[in-house]
Design an enzyme around this catalytic site. Structure first.
Site, short mmCIF file in Angstrom:
data_model
loop_
_atom_site.label_atom_id
_atom_site.label_comp_id
_atom_site.label_asym_id
_atom_site.label_seq_id
_atom_site.Cartn_x
_atom_site.Cartn_y
_atom_site.Cartn_z
N ASP A 47 0.89 -1.47 -0.21
CA ASP A 47 0.08 0.33 0.02
C ASP A 47 0.57 0.85 -0.22
OD1 ASP A 47 -2.35 1.32 -0.53
OD2 ASP A 47 -2.93 0.94 2.26
N LYS A 65 0.91 3.92 -2.81
CA LYS A 65 -0.42 4.67 -2.89
C LYS A 65 0.94 5.92 -3.72
CE LYS A 65 -3.83 5.04 1.12
NZ LYS A 65 -3.22 3.93 1.73
N ASP A 90 3.76 10.26 -8.85
CA ASP A 90 4.51 11.02 -9.37
C ASP A 90 4.41 11.01 -11.11
OD1 ASP A 90 7.75 11.92 -9.92
OD2 ASP A 90 8.02 11.01 -7.58
#
EC number: 4.1.1.23
Length: 230
Positions: free
Chosen positions: A61, A63, A66
């Site tokens: 996890d 997330k 970019d």
């Protein structure tokens, strides 16, 4: 899938020692674990790789969000780690880059729609023009178009999201709380049985299991509730 394949236990603890103890305590009852920021920054990436090599499924996890090339490069290396699921924020360009990077692998990419700790006032404060429900549905549709493996949303939105993404995509729901347990910092929560009935495919449960006096018994109770719902 049976309940054991659908229940993801969140290893939201500060040290590897605690995480190892939880995994050991839960034994063969649990096959799927979530590892997030807290444990990642305490050596959790190597631990995640080791668990995957031992036969466990790992939901990383992170997330991610970019520029496209950076997201793609990160996803390529995460594929090599043998992870089963990976989150990134459900921004169209980031999702498209991740899907291309994961092509041909078994990694299930999940678009995070709206965090379950956020309500309408939180979104307004963050500058969004949509209420949580509307934003979740918009991002679910974008995840479908990008070719993602699934989305992360509150169980409150599972039924509406399922209508958009169809039967093939995973709907992973955190903020799962058995009846009588505390909400903590979650604002949009649901019981395990209700979440499955609403259309969730996988349930993420952390504190109700890892902070329970008897984690193994807590996990078995949740699995039993899930099996009954299925």
């Amino acid at each position: 899938m049976n309940a054991r394949e659908r229940l993801i236990v969140g290893l939201d603890v500060p040290t590897l020692g605690e995480a190892e103890q939880i995994v050991s305590t839960l034994g063969d009852d649990i096959v799927f674990f979530k590892i997030g920021y807290q444990l990642v920054f305490a050596g959790g990436l190597e631990f995640a790789r080791d668990l995957a090599q031992s036969g466990k499924k790992i939901f990383l996890d992170m997330k991610l969000l970019d520029i496209d090339n950076t997201v793609a490069s990160g996803v390529e290396n995460i594929v090599k780690m043998g992870m089963s699921m990976l989150t990134l924020h459900a921004y169209p360009k980031a999702m498209k880059a991740a899907v291309e990077a994961a092509k041909g692998s078994e990694l299930c990419l999940l678009g995070v729609t709206v965090l379950t700790s956020m309500d309408e006032q939180d979104l307004i404060a963050a500058g969004y023009e949509y209420d949580p429900h509307t934003l979740v549905l918009r991002r679910a549709e974008q995840a479908l178009l990008a070719g993602m493996g699934g989305v992360v949303c509150s169980a409150e939105e599972s039924a509406a999201v399922r209508k958009i993404v169809g039967p093939g995509m995973a709907i992973v729901t955190p903020g799962i709380r058995p009846a009588g347990s505390e909400r903590g910092d979650q604002k949009r929560v649901m019981t395990p049985a209700d979440a499955l009935k609403a259309g969730s495919s996988h349930l993420v449960v952390a504190r109700p299991i890892v902070k329970a006096p008897d984690p193994k018994e807590a996990a078995r109770a949740i699995l039993a509730e899930m099996e009954a719902a299925l």
